[in-house]
Design an enzyme around this catalytic site. Structure first.
Site, mmCIF file in Angstrom:
data_model
loop_
_atom_site.group_PDB
_atom_site.id
_atom_site.type_symbol
_atom_site.label_atom_id
_atom_site.label_comp_id
_atom_site.label_asym_id
_atom_site.label_seq_id
_atom_site.Cartn_x
_atom_site.Cartn_y
_atom_site.Cartn_z
ATOM 1 N N GLN A 1 65.759 14.845 -131.795
ATOM 2 C CA GLN A 1 64.670 13.867 -131.622
ATOM 3 C C GLN A 1 65.212 12.508 -131.169
ATOM 4 O O GLN A 1 64.460 11.520 -131.154
ATOM 5 C CB GLN A 1 63.895 13.690 -132.940
ATOM 6 N N CYS B 1 58.661 21.648 -140.239
ATOM 7 C CA CYS B 1 59.972 22.248 -140.550
ATOM 8 C C CYS B 1 60.858 21.250 -141.280
ATOM 9 O O CYS B 1 62.074 21.163 -141.011
ATOM 10 C CB CYS B 1 60.696 22.740 -139.291
ATOM 11 N N HIS C 1 65.486 18.232 -140.616
ATOM 12 C CA HIS C 1 64.752 19.424 -140.161
ATOM 13 C C HIS C 1 65.452 20.635 -140.780
ATOM 14 O O HIS C 1 66.666 20.596 -141.026
ATOM 15 C CB HIS C 1 64.863 19.474 -138.635
ATOM 16 N N ASP D 1 72.404 15.496 -135.382
ATOM 17 C CA ASP D 1 71.338 16.319 -134.825
ATOM 18 C C ASP D 1 70.517 15.400 -133.918
ATOM 19 O O ASP D 1 69.750 14.554 -134.391
ATOM 20 C CB ASP D 1 70.490 16.879 -135.981
ATOM 21 N N LYS E 1 63.135 19.527 -125.438
ATOM 22 C CA LYS E 1 62.600 18.280 -125.992
ATOM 23 C C LYS E 1 62.917 17.086 -125.099
ATOM 24 O O LYS E 1 62.553 15.960 -125.396
ATOM 25 C CB LYS E 1 63.149 18.051 -127.404
HETATM 26 N N1 PMP Z 1 66.335 19.134 -135.475
HETATM 27 C C1 PMP Z 1 65.255 18.345 -135.315
HETATM 28 C C2 PMP Z 1 65.290 16.945 -135.848
HETATM 29 C C3 PMP Z 1 64.136 18.848 -134.657
HETATM 30 O O1 PMP Z 1 63.062 18.072 -134.494
HETATM 31 C C4 PMP Z 1 64.154 20.178 -134.165
HETATM 32 C C5 PMP Z 1 62.956 20.775 -133.469
HETATM 33 N N2 PMP Z 1 61.718 20.479 -134.025
HETATM 34 C C6 PMP Z 1 65.306 20.937 -134.355
HETATM 35 C C7 PMP Z 1 66.375 20.387 -135.014
HETATM 36 C C8 PMP Z 1 65.409 22.333 -133.857
HETATM 37 O O2 PMP Z 1 65.327 22.357 -132.466
HETATM 38 P P1 PMP Z 1 65.171 23.744 -131.684
HETATM 39 O O3 PMP Z 1 64.003 24.432 -132.298
HETATM 40 O O4 PMP Z 1 64.916 23.330 -130.271
HETATM 41 O O5 PMP Z 1 66.442 24.492 -131.863
#
Ligand code: PMP
Length: 405
Positions: free
Chosen positions: A202, A363, A122, A199, A225
C-alpha cells in the site's frame, strides 16, 4: 501534468456504468484500474511475441526474454535498488513475503528467536511469520497501536532485543491508511544489526519509494496495486541476504546444473524464479511503472492528499459517521462506520448507487480486534478519482443513514 479529464481518459474502465450509474471506484486499496497503455502492452505480448523466456533460441523467445529483463531494470530503477540481481519477480506481495519467511527462516531462524511485526499488518504479513515461527520454534512480537491507528514507537523500542532476528512491518496500513514511520523503524533495528522487511503493497503507489535511501533489507509489492497486471509482484532483497538464503521453490530456470547426485543453483535473481514466470505480467508492470513516472510520483501524492483532505472535510459533516485511523500521516483512504449500521448494509446500498467500496476486515483482523469492531467500510481513493465522486459518496452515505434510521 495531465489534467484530470486526460488522466481519466487513460483508464477505459472509468467509463463503465453499474446499475445505469457511472462507476465511482473507491476500492483502489484492493486493486487499481489499468491504463490503456498497460492493456495494450499485454495485448502486444500475446499477439506478437508470446514465447517462453530464457529457453528458446528462436526470435520471439529472445524478444520475450529481453522485454522481461527490461521490465526488471524498470523495477530496479523505480525503487532505486542498487542491482538487478536484487529484483526477484513473484506473483505478488503475499508470495514475496512467504518467500522471505520460508527462505530466511530456513537459513537464519532458530528456536527462541523473535520476529517483530505490528498490530496494523495485513494477514499476508502475519500468517507467513506465524507459520515460520511454528516450524522453527520462534516467537512473534507485536508493536501495539494507539487510538489514532498509529504504532507506538516506545513499545517498539521495548520489544526490540538481542533475540530479535527480523522486523517485518507495512509501509502503509491497508485497513486504516496510516503511514508508518518506517525510516525510524529501520534505523532502530539496524542499530542492533537486525534486518527489516517492508510490506510495500500500500506504499509503492502513493509516493516515491527509494529502497537505497530507506535502507530496508527486503521490500515487497504487487503489480496490480500500482496500475499493473494481476499475478505479478516484486521481492527486493539486498544481495547479501539473497545470496545467503536458499531457494524456496525448486524447478526449471532456478538451476545451474541438475544430476540425481547433486543440483547447483542459478545465479541471482533466477535462483528465486522457479518455473515459467509471469513474463507478460512483468512486462505489463514495466509499462505501468513508466505510466506512473509519466504522471509524476510527487504529482500523484499531492493530488491524493488533496482528495483526502476534501473527503475528510465532506464526511466530517455527517452525523453518525466515525472514522477509524486518524493519524495525520495517512494515504487517501478513509475507513469508517455509520452509527450502528452494519458495514455490509452500507456497502450494499452504496453499490446500488454505483459506488464501489470495500467492507469487512480488509484481511487485517487483528487491527479490527484492536478497535473492538468486526470490520469497516473503506473508501480508498487514488489520483484518478475526483471531488465530484467524493460528493456522490457523501450523498450516498447520507442516504444510507436516512434509510436505516
Ligand atoms: N499487504 C498489504 C498491506 C496489502 O494491502 C495487501 C493486499 N490487500 C497485501 C499485503 C497482499 O497483496 P497481494 O494480495 O497482492 O499479494
Amino acid at each position: 501534468m495531465k489534467n484530470i479529464a486526460e488522466i481519466r481518459a487513460d483508464f477505459p474502465i472509468l467509463n463503465t456504468k453499474v446499475y445505469g450509474k457511472p462507476l465511482v471506484y473507491f476500492d483502489n486499496g484492493a486493486t487499481t484500474q489499468k491504463p490503456q497503455c498497460v492493456i495494450d502492452t499485454m495485448n502486444e505480448v500475446y499477439t506478437t511475441y508470446n514465447a517462453n523466456i530464457h529457453r528458446g533460441v528462436h526470435a520471439i523467445s529472445d524478444r520475450a526474454s529481453e522485454e522481461y529483463e527490461k521490465a526488471r531494470e524498470k523495477v530496479r530503477s523505480f525503487i532505486n535498488a542498487d542491482k538487478r540481481e536484487e529484483i526477484v519477480f513473484t506473483s505478488g506481495t503475499t508470495a514475496s513475503i512467504n518467500a522471505v519467511a520460508f527462505s530466511f527462516g530456513e537459513r537464519f531462524i532458530k528456536k527462541g528467536d523473535e520476529i517483530i511485526i505490528s498490530n496494523l499488518e495485513h494477514h499476508a504479513n502475519i500468517v507467513p511469520w506465524q507459520m515460520m515461527c511454528d516450524r522453527k520454534g520462534a516467537k512473534l512480537k507485536i508493536i501495539p497501536v494507539n487510538d489514532n491507528g498509529e504504532i507506538i514507537p516506545e513499545e517498539y523500542h521495548k520489544i526490540l532485543s538481542a533475540k530479535t532476528r527480523l522486523v517485518a512491518v507495512t509501509q502503509v496500513s491497508n485497513a486504516l491508511g496510516t503511514i508508518l514511520p518506517v525510516n525510524e523503524i529501520i534505523e532502530a533495528a539496524h542499530a542492533m544489526n537486525i534486518p527489516v522487511l517492508i510490506d510495500g503493497a500500500q506504499g509503492i503507489q502513493h509516493g516515491v519509494t527509494d529502497v537505497e535511501k530507506l535502507d530496508c533489507d527486503f521490500y515487497a509489492f504487487s503489480g496490480h496495486k500500482i496500475y499493473g497486471p494481476t499475478g505479478i509482484g516484486v521481492l527486493y532483497g539486498k544481495e547479501k541476504w539473497l545470496t545467503d538464503m536458499p531457494p524456496y521453490q525448486g524447478g526449471g530456470d532456478m538451476v545451474e546444473n541438475v544430476t540425481f547426485e547433486k543440483t547447483t543453483y542459478n545465479e541471482l535473481p533466477f535462483k528465486f524464479e522457479a518455473g515459467t514466470m509471469n513474463f507478460p505480467g512483468a512486462i505489463g508492470l514495466g509499462t505501468a511503472l513508466d505510466y506512473v513516472l509519466s504522471i509524476g510520483r510527487e504529482n500523484i501524492a499531492a493530488r491524493e492528499q488533496e482528495l483526502l483532505e476534501y473527503a475528510a472535510t465532506r464526511l466530517a459533516g455527517i452525523k453518525g459517521l466515525k472514522i477509524y485511523g486518524n493519524s495525520p500521516a495517512k494515504i487517501s483512504t478513509i475507513s469508517f462506520l455509520l452509527n450502528n449500521i452494519h458495514q455490509y448494509d452500507t456497502g450494499m446500498v452504496l453499490d446500488k448507487l454505483g459506488i464501489a467500496v470495500r467492507t469487512g476486515t480488509h484481511c487485517a483482523q487483528p487491527v479490527m480486534d484492536r478497535f473492538g469492531i468486526d470490520g469497516t467500510v473503506r473508501a480508498s481513493m487514488c489520483f484518478y478519482n475526483t471531488k465530484e465522486e467524493i460528493n456522490i459518496l457523501g450523498t450516498g452515505i447520507e442516504k444510507v443513514i436516512s434509510m436505516f434510521s
